[in-house]
Write a protein that holds these residues in place. Structure first.
Motif, PDB file in Angstrom:
ATOM      1  N   GLU A 122       0.825  -1.204   0.000  1.00 28.44           N
ATOM      2  CA  GLU A 122       0.000   0.000   0.000  1.00 28.44           C
ATOM      3  C   GLU A 122       0.862   1.258   0.000  1.00 28.44           C
ATOM      4  O   GLU A 122       0.524   2.261  -0.635  1.00 28.44           O
ATOM      5  N   THR A 123       1.986   1.204   0.694  1.00 29.35           N
ATOM      6  CA  THR A 123       2.880   2.365   0.792  1.00 29.35           C
ATOM      7  C   THR A 123       3.486   2.721  -0.560  1.00 29.35           C
ATOM      8  O   THR A 123       3.668   3.899  -0.869  1.00 29.35           O
ATOM      9  N   ILE A 124       3.795   1.703  -1.371  1.00 27.31           N
ATOM     10  CA  ILE A 124       4.477   1.941  -2.650  1.00 27.31           C
ATOM     11  C   ILE A 124       3.531   1.807  -3.835  1.00 27.31           C
ATOM     12  O   ILE A 124       3.970   1.652  -4.979  1.00 27.31           O
ATOM     13  N   SER A 125       2.249   1.894  -3.611  1.00 27.76           N
ATOM     14  CA  SER A 125       1.265   1.602  -4.658  1.00 27.76           C
ATOM     15  C   SER A 125       1.400   2.481  -5.893  1.00 27.76           C
ATOM     16  O   SER A 125       1.072   2.052  -7.006  1.00 27.76           O
ATOM     17  N   SER A 126       1.906   3.701  -5.741  1.00 27.49           N
ATOM     18  CA  SER A 126       2.019   4.587  -6.903  1.00 27.49           C
ATOM     19  C   SER A 126       3.013   4.085  -7.933  1.00 27.49           C
ATOM     20  O   SER A 126       2.982   4.500  -9.094  1.00 27.49           O
ATOM     21  N   ALA A 127       3.899   3.176  -7.532  1.00 30.23           N
ATOM     22  CA  ALA A 127       4.925   2.674  -8.443  1.00 30.23           C
ATOM     23  C   ALA A 127       4.414   1.574  -9.365  1.00 30.23           C
ATOM     24  O   ALA A 127       5.126   1.161 -10.283  1.00 30.23           O
ATOM     25  N   GLY A 128       3.201   1.067  -9.128  1.00 27.62           N
ATOM     26  CA  GLY A 128       2.691  -0.022  -9.943  1.00 27.62           C
ATOM     27  C   GLY A 128       3.345  -1.347  -9.571  1.00 27.62           C
ATOM     28  O   GLY A 128       4.427  -1.374  -8.976  1.00 27.62           O
ATOM     29  N   LEU A 129       2.687  -2.446  -9.934  1.00 27.80           N
ATOM     30  CA  LEU A 129       3.176  -3.792  -9.601  1.00 27.80           C
ATOM     31  C   LEU A 129       3.582  -3.874  -8.131  1.00 27.80           C
ATOM     32  O   LEU A 129       4.561  -4.507  -7.766  1.00 27.80           O
ATOM     33  N   TYR A 130       2.807  -3.217  -7.281  1.00 25.85           N
ATOM     34  CA  TYR A 130       3.224  -3.022  -5.896  1.00 25.85           C
ATOM     35  C   TYR A 130       3.249  -4.309  -5.078  1.00 25.85           C
ATOM     36  O   TYR A 130       4.057  -4.427  -4.158  1.00 25.85           O
ATOM     37  N   ASN A 131       2.376  -5.286  -5.396  1.00 31.94           N
ATOM     38  CA  ASN A 131       2.444  -6.552  -4.662  1.00 31.94           C
ATOM     39  C   ASN A 131       3.739  -7.289  -4.968  1.00 31.94           C
ATOM     40  O   ASN A 131       4.425  -7.781  -4.068  1.00 31.94           O
ATOM     41  N   GLN A 132       4.074  -7.357  -6.248  1.00 32.69           N
ATOM     42  CA  GLN A 132       5.307  -8.016  -6.658  1.00 32.69           C
ATOM     43  C   GLN A 132       6.532  -7.295  -6.106  1.00 32.69           C
ATOM     44  O   GLN A 132       7.448  -7.921  -5.560  1.00 32.69           O
ATOM     45  N   LYS A 133       6.541  -5.981  -6.227  1.00 34.43           N
ATOM     46  CA  LYS A 133       7.696  -5.214  -5.767  1.00 34.43           C
ATOM     47  C   LYS A 133       7.853  -5.277  -4.249  1.00 34.43           C
ATOM     48  O   LYS A 133       8.976  -5.354  -3.734  1.00 34.43           O
ATOM     49  N   SER A 134       6.750  -5.251  -3.521  1.00 36.44           N
ATOM     50  CA  SER A 134       6.846  -5.323  -2.058  1.00 36.44           C
ATOM     51  C   SER A 134       7.383  -6.671  -1.621  1.00 36.44           C
ATOM     52  O   SER A 134       8.224  -6.751  -0.706  1.00 36.44           O
ATOM     53  N   GLU A 135       6.941  -7.737  -2.264  1.00 38.44           N
ATOM     54  CA  GLU A 135       7.452  -9.071  -1.934  1.00 38.44           C
ATOM     55  C   GLU A 135       8.953  -9.158  -2.211  1.00 38.44           C
ATOM     56  O   GLU A 135       9.719  -9.713  -1.412  1.00 38.44           O
ATOM     57  N   ARG A 136       9.369  -8.613  -3.331  1.00 38.07           N
ATOM     58  CA  ARG A 136      10.788  -8.673  -3.693  1.00 38.07           C
ATOM     59  C   ARG A 136      11.646  -7.832  -2.746  1.00 38.07           C
ATOM     60  O   ARG A 136      12.727  -8.248  -2.342  1.00 38.07           O
ATOM     61  N   ILE A 137      11.151  -6.664  -2.388  1.00 36.90           N
ATOM     62  CA  ILE A 137      11.918  -5.791  -1.495  1.00 36.90           C
ATOM     63  C   ILE A 137      12.096  -6.452  -0.134  1.00 36.90           C
ATOM     64  O   ILE A 137      13.203  -6.436   0.436  1.00 36.90           O
ATOM     65  N   ILE A 138      11.053  -7.058   0.391  1.00 36.67           N
ATOM     66  CA  ILE A 138      11.160  -7.729   1.690  1.00 36.67           C
ATOM     67  C   ILE A 138      12.124  -8.909   1.610  1.00 36.67           C
ATOM     68  O   ILE A 138      12.977  -9.096   2.485  1.00 36.67           O
ATOM     69  N   ALA A 139      12.016  -9.703   0.543  1.00 38.57           N
ATOM     70  CA  ALA A 139      12.905 -10.860   0.390  1.00 38.57           C
ATOM     71  C   ALA A 139      14.360 -10.428   0.255  1.00 38.57           C
ATOM     72  O   ALA A 139      15.263 -11.041   0.839  1.00 38.57           O
ATOM     73  N   ILE A 140      14.600  -9.365  -0.496  1.00 38.82           N
ATOM     74  CA  ILE A 140      15.973  -8.875  -0.666  1.00 38.82           C
ATOM     75  C   ILE A 140      16.499  -8.303   0.647  1.00 38.82           C
ATOM     76  O   ILE A 140      17.660  -8.522   1.006  1.00 38.82           O
ATOM     77  N   ALA A 141      15.650  -7.600   1.384  1.00 35.85           N
ATOM     78  CA  ALA A 141      16.060  -7.058   2.683  1.00 35.85           C
ATOM     79  C   ALA A 141      16.443  -8.187   3.628  1.00 35.85           C
ATOM     80  O   ALA A 141      17.454  -8.105   4.350  1.00 35.85           O
ATOM     81  N   GLN A 142      15.660  -9.251   3.631  1.00 35.84           N
ATOM     82  CA  GLN A 142      15.971 -10.401   4.479  1.00 35.84           C
ATOM     83  C   GLN A 142      17.298 -11.035   4.076  1.00 35.84           C
ATOM     84  O   GLN A 142      18.119 -11.391   4.931  1.00 35.84           O
ATOM     85  N   ARG A 143      17.513 -11.157   2.796  1.00 34.05           N
ATOM     86  CA  ARG A 143      18.763 -11.761   2.308  1.00 34.05           C
ATOM     87  C   ARG A 143      19.965 -10.905   2.681  1.00 34.05           C
ATOM     88  O   ARG A 143      21.014 -11.422   3.079  1.00 34.05           O
ATOM     89  N   ILE A 144      19.823  -9.607   2.559  1.00 39.44           N
ATOM     90  CA  ILE A 144      20.934  -8.709   2.884  1.00 39.44           C
ATOM     91  C   ILE A 144      21.253  -8.781   4.372  1.00 39.44           C
ATOM     92  O   ILE A 144      22.435  -8.799   4.769  1.00 39.44           O
ATOM     93  N   CYS A 145      20.220  -8.841   5.194  1.00 39.71           N
ATOM     94  CA  CYS A 145      20.466  -8.948   6.640  1.00 39.71           C
ATOM     95  C   CYS A 145      21.138 -10.272   6.985  1.00 39.71           C
ATOM     96  O   CYS A 145      22.053 -10.327   7.814  1.00 39.71           O
ATOM     97  N   GLU A 146      20.698 -11.346   6.345  1.00 44.84           N
ATOM     98  CA  GLU A 146      21.273 -12.662   6.621  1.00 44.84           C
ATOM     99  C   GLU A 146      22.700 -12.790   6.095  1.00 44.84           C
ATOM    100  O   GLU A 146      23.562 -13.393   6.735  1.00 44.84           O
ATOM    101  N   THR A 147      22.968 -12.199   4.931  1.00 43.61           N
ATOM    102  CA  THR A 147      24.268 -12.373   4.280  1.00 43.61           C
ATOM    103  C   THR A 147      25.305 -11.370   4.759  1.00 43.61           C
ATOM    104  O   THR A 147      26.467 -11.719   4.979  1.00 43.61           O
ATOM    105  N   TYR A 148      24.874 -10.112   4.933  1.00 43.96           N
ATOM    106  CA  TYR A 148      25.831  -9.048   5.234  1.00 43.96           C
ATOM    107  C   TYR A 148      25.687  -8.470   6.636  1.00 43.96           C
ATOM    108  O   TYR A 148      26.614  -7.825   7.128  1.00 43.96           O
TER     109      TYR A 148
END
Length: 288
Positions: A122-148
């Motif tokens: 909902e926060t990033i809805s203006s960017a379009g494809l917001y469900n896909q992008k939100s899922e990817r951002i969360i997954a990447i954030a988790q990976r970065i925290c786990e890896t780095y």
């Protein structure tokens, strides 16, 4: 004189980091370098670097398949909600209102790694494809925290590790393609010799004959990075995008009606552009 780069570029204009570059156009060794020099004279000659790597990665993901006009508000809203007290203090909203309390920890990656997906969407809805992008951002954030370990450590990796290794690690992340990876290397890492290829660059390089007419995005990148000096790739990328918006548009390039209307006409092979008939086709579809 201040570098007049407009805010619509993903580099973030005045806040994008970097400094003005200087060069002598008469020393261009290739046609691609001559084109980039001309673009620098038309627009700006900034070198880039200094943006927080994880924020830059998020900003680039938000920009995928949409315009800067749509993605910039999404980025601003994301930073207001999740970017910590410093980001909120710069916003117009009341302090703390509508924000994630974990943002006070100051690590954007850690905060987004635990974010509620629907709220982020909902926060990033203006960017379009917001469900896909939100899922990817969360997954990447988790990976970065786990890896780095977090955003700061990831930032250090992007700036200091071997650029090929950084690019490879970025490309392993779901939703990160070559252009996104290269934007992080350029705008956050400040790496010379990186020329991200978006839709504008892909079209213009082939239309001008700087790369083969049927070249894919990666092949265009290889040709340009081969023929343009490392210190000119950054401003070459952003200036070529602006040129594509103002002159060399996809459907009606400036040369179509008036050959002299394009400031780069003398450097262009006009592959796929036919002023005599008014036709414009993708360079890959142009007869040899």
């Amino acid at each position: 004189m201040a570098d007049p780069e407009p805010e619509e570029n993903i580099s973030g204009g005045e806040s994008g980091g970097g400094r003005a570059a200087t060069f002598d156009p008469s020393t261009a060794a290739t046609r691609a370098e001559a084109v980039v020099d001309r673009l620098g004279e038309m627009y700006w000659t900034k070198t880039y670097g200094g943006r927080p790597a994880f924020e830059c990665l998020v900003r680039t993901i938000l920009s995928q398949n949409t315009s800067d006009k749509a993605s910039q508000p999404a980025h601003d809203s994301l930073m207001e909600r999740y970017g910590g007290s410093e980001a909120r203090s710069a916003s117009d909203s009341p302090s703390g209102e509508g924000t994630d309390p974990r943002a006070d920890d100051g690590d954007l990656a850690a905060t987004l790694a635990e974010a509620d997906q629907q709220t982020l969407a909902e926060t990033i809805s203006s960017a379009g494809l917001y469900n896909q992008k939100s899922e990817r951002i969360i997954a990447i954030a988790q990976r970065i925290c786990e890896t780095y370990g977090g955003a700061d450590e990831f930032d250090e990796f992007v700036r200091e590790a071997d650029p090929d290794e950084v690019r490879d690690r970025l490309l392993e992340m779901n939703g990160v393609g070559p252009k996104t990876a290269d934007c992080v290397l350029l705008f956050a890492g400040g790496r010379g010799g990186v020329f991200p290829v978006d839709t504008h660059v892909h079209r213009i390089a082939r239309r001008m004959g700087l790369a083969p007419a049927d070249a894919d995005h990666e092949t265009v990148r290889e040709y340009i990075e081969r023929d343009v000096p490392p210190e000119k790739c950054g401003f070459g990328h952003t200036a070529m995008i602006q040129f594509g918006r103002e002159y060399c548009t996809a459907r009606k390039p400036a040369c179509l009606d008036d050959p002299e209307a394009c400031p780069l006409a003398d450097q262009c092979a006009q592959v796929g552009v036919y002023p005599a008939t008014g036709d414009v086709v993708d360079p890959a579809e142009a007869p040899e």
